[in-house]
Design a protein around this motif. Structure first.
Motif, PDB file in Angstrom:
ATOM      1  N   PHE A   1       7.304  -5.439  -3.785  1.00  0.00           N
ATOM      2  CA  PHE A   1       5.707  -4.821  -3.733  1.00  0.00           C
ATOM      3  C   PHE A   1       6.571  -3.137  -4.299  1.00  0.00           C
ATOM      4  O   PHE A   1       6.687  -2.623  -3.584  1.00  0.00           O
ATOM      5  CB  PHE A   1       5.211  -5.070  -2.454  1.00  0.00           C
ATOM      6  CG  PHE A   1       4.290  -5.921  -2.648  1.00  0.00           C
ATOM      7  CD1 PHE A   1       3.175  -6.536  -2.389  1.00  0.00           C
ATOM      8  CD2 PHE A   1       5.238  -7.195  -2.061  1.00  0.00           C
ATOM      9  CE1 PHE A   1       3.042  -7.804  -2.761  1.00  0.00           C
ATOM     10  CE2 PHE A   1       4.509  -8.471  -1.282  1.00  0.00           C
ATOM     11  CZ  PHE A   1       3.550  -8.403  -1.901  1.00  0.00           C
ATOM     12  N   THR A   2       6.743  -3.107  -5.759  1.00  0.00           N
ATOM     13  CA  THR A   2       7.974  -1.767  -5.990  1.00  0.00           C
ATOM     14  C   THR A   2       6.468  -1.222  -7.095  1.00  0.00           C
ATOM     15  O   THR A   2       5.412  -2.040  -7.278  1.00  0.00           O
ATOM     16  CB  THR A   2       8.336  -2.286  -7.002  1.00  0.00           C
ATOM     17  OG1 THR A   2       8.231  -2.599  -8.312  1.00  0.00           O
ATOM     18  CG2 THR A   2       9.693  -2.861  -6.824  1.00  0.00           C
TER      19      THR A   2
ATOM     20  N   PHE B   1       0.351  -0.875   0.117  1.00  0.00           N
ATOM     21  CA  PHE B   1      -0.084   0.090   0.185  1.00  0.00           C
ATOM     22  C   PHE B   1       0.636   1.041   0.179  1.00  0.00           C
ATOM     23  O   PHE B   1       0.962   2.256  -0.586  1.00  0.00           O
ATOM     24  CB  PHE B   1      -0.980  -0.393   0.827  1.00  0.00           C
ATOM     25  CG  PHE B   1      -1.933  -1.275   0.954  1.00  0.00           C
ATOM     26  CD1 PHE B   1      -3.032  -0.817   0.165  1.00  0.00           C
ATOM     27  CD2 PHE B   1      -2.327  -2.008   1.526  1.00  0.00           C
ATOM     28  CE1 PHE B   1      -3.808  -2.046  -0.338  1.00  0.00           C
ATOM     29  CE2 PHE B   1      -2.962  -2.782   1.572  1.00  0.00           C
ATOM     30  CZ  PHE B   1      -3.954  -2.679   1.154  1.00  0.00           C
ATOM     31  N   GLU B   2       2.325   1.265   0.232  1.00  0.00           N
ATOM     32  CA  GLU B   2       2.877   2.094   0.898  1.00  0.00           C
ATOM     33  C   GLU B   2       3.482   2.393  -1.495  1.00  0.00           C
ATOM     34  O   GLU B   2       3.548   3.409  -1.134  1.00  0.00           O
ATOM     35  CB  GLU B   2       3.860   2.032   1.194  1.00  0.00           C
ATOM     36  CG  GLU B   2       4.930   3.338   1.752  1.00  0.00           C
ATOM     37  CD  GLU B   2       4.967   4.767   2.343  1.00  0.00           C
ATOM     38  OE1 GLU B   2       5.218   5.330   1.980  1.00  0.00           O
ATOM     39  OE2 GLU B   2       3.971   4.346   3.271  1.00  0.00           O
ATOM     40  N   ALA B   3       3.322   1.645  -1.656  1.00  0.00           N
ATOM     41  CA  ALA B   3       4.008   1.617  -2.888  1.00  0.00           C
ATOM     42  C   ALA B   3       2.706   1.655  -4.165  1.00  0.00           C
ATOM     43  O   ALA B   3       2.787   2.181  -5.152  1.00  0.00           O
ATOM     44  CB  ALA B   3       4.422   0.061  -3.933  1.00  0.00           C
TER      45      ALA B   3
ATOM     46  N   ASN C   1       3.347   4.354   6.521  1.00  0.00           N
ATOM     47  CA  ASN C   1       2.225   5.499   7.533  1.00  0.00           C
ATOM     48  C   ASN C   1       0.850   4.806   7.065  1.00  0.00           C
ATOM     49  O   ASN C   1       0.402   5.516   7.227  1.00  0.00           O
ATOM     50  CB  ASN C   1       2.926   6.802   7.902  1.00  0.00           C
ATOM     51  CG  ASN C   1       1.758   7.663   8.568  1.00  0.00           C
ATOM     52  OD1 ASN C   1       1.632   6.799   9.843  1.00  0.00           O
ATOM     53  ND2 ASN C   1       1.432   8.837   8.549  1.00  0.00           N
ATOM     54  N   VAL C   2       1.191   3.776   6.843  1.00  0.00           N
ATOM     55  CA  VAL C   2      -0.288   3.051   6.130  1.00  0.00           C
ATOM     56  C   VAL C   2      -0.876   2.304   7.593  1.00  0.00           C
ATOM     57  O   VAL C   2      -0.216   1.812   8.125  1.00  0.00           O
ATOM     58  CB  VAL C   2       0.227   2.567   4.914  1.00  0.00           C
ATOM     59  CG1 VAL C   2       0.357   3.541   3.963  1.00  0.00           C
ATOM     60  CG2 VAL C   2       1.156   1.405   4.890  1.00  0.00           C
TER      61      VAL C   2
ATOM     62  N   VAL D   1       6.363  -2.256  10.571  1.00  0.00           N
ATOM     63  CA  VAL D   1       6.348  -0.970  10.410  1.00  0.00           C
ATOM     64  C   VAL D   1       5.276   0.024   9.814  1.00  0.00           C
ATOM     65  O   VAL D   1       5.630   1.323   9.870  1.00  0.00           O
ATOM     66  CB  VAL D   1       6.738  -1.173   8.462  1.00  0.00           C
ATOM     67  CG1 VAL D   1       8.128  -2.235   8.528  1.00  0.00           C
ATOM     68  CG2 VAL D   1       5.264  -2.283   8.268  1.00  0.00           C
ATOM     69  N   ASN D   2       4.101  -0.419  10.718  1.00  0.00           N
ATOM     70  CA  ASN D   2       3.055   0.536  10.378  1.00  0.00           C
ATOM     71  C   ASN D   2       2.778   1.039  12.403  1.00  0.00           C
ATOM     72  O   ASN D   2       1.427   0.512  12.309  1.00  0.00           O
ATOM     73  CB  ASN D   2       1.990   0.373   9.799  1.00  0.00           C
ATOM     74  CG  ASN D   2       0.722  -1.037  10.443  1.00  0.00           C
ATOM     75  OD1 ASN D   2       1.413  -1.812  10.970  1.00  0.00           O
ATOM     76  ND2 ASN D   2      -0.205  -1.561   9.693  1.00  0.00           N
TER      77      ASN D   2
END
Length: 237
Positions: free
Chosen positions: A86-87, A39-41, A223-224, A122-123
């Motif tokens: 996940f690019t 989702f960040e990507a 930050n997702v 990470v979140n």
């Protein structure tokens, strides 16, 4: 007061009263870390899939497929289960079908819950900030390894529980929550050093790079906040 419980394994899930509670799925190595990275990507949605057969069908139906079993990419998948895969080039504005050994199994087990959120190191802040403001009690569901207890998911559940209890908005009388917090307090000053003893860390040593392991234990790399809705994961925040 809102309460926190920690479920150490999907095998224990049915022993918990999940009514009117928010479920947080945790699979540090690597599903929930990778979902956040996707989702960040810029991924639009993620379709979590429990079985290999369903994963194959999703591929035949035209989905981009990220899938693995026992840490290794399924031969018919487009790519595997590491956050660095996940690019934006692969996932931006796309719906990704996703199937893993443990994480998507935990989602499947919990899918009829009141609300499901995706949690990881990470979140961590995005997740805990959201939970502090919401009214529900929570269950932190560790995906584990094939229904077995694992250290990395438990450490993350301890980090989440510690923040929430320290906020003054949550309490716990759950032994597994206290145990998770105690483990977190032991490990928090050097997570990567502590996690070297974890079985799944060693299982992945010849499969993924150290940078992937490091990312999965990096606090607030994103930050997702993903959540589960109508069969798909979407970005809530």
């Amino acid at each position: 007061m809102k309460t926190i419980e920690v479920c150490f394994s999907p095998a224990l899930y049915n022993f918990f009263d999940t009514s009117n509670k928010t479920l947080v799925i945790i699979d540090i190595l690597r599903a929930t870390s990778s979902i956040c990275a996707a989702f960040e990507a810029g991924a639009k949605k993620i379709l979590p899939i429990a079985t290999i057969e369903e994963a194959y069908k999703a591929k035949q139906d035209g989905y981009v497929l990220a899938a693995e079993r026992d840490g290794k990419v399924l031969e018919f998948a487009d790519f595997g289960n590491s956050p660095d895969l996940f690019t934006p080039e692969r996932v931006k504005d796309k719906i990704i079908a996703y199937s893993t050994t443990n994480g998507t199994q935990a989602i499947e087990i919990a899918k009829n819950s009141n609300k499901i959120l995706i949690g990881a190191f990470v979140n961590l802040s995005a997740l805990t900030s959201y939970l502090i403001k919401k009214p529900d009690s929570i269950i932190l569901l560790c995906s584990g390894w094939k229904n077995k207890f694992c250290l990395e998911d438990t450490l993350c559940s301890g980090a989440i529980a510690s923040i929430l209890i320290n906020s003054g908005k949550y309490i716990t009388n759950c032994d597994s929550t206290h145990a998770a917090i105690d483990l977190w307090n032991i490990a928090k000053n050097n997570i990567l050093n502590y996690i070297e003893k974890a079985s799944h860390r060693h299982r992945l040593k010849n499969i993924v790079s150290y940078d992937v392991i490091k990312y999965c234990h990096t606090i607030n790399a994103t930050n997702v906040l993903p959540y589960y809705k109508d069969g798909f994961l979407e970005k809530l925040i």
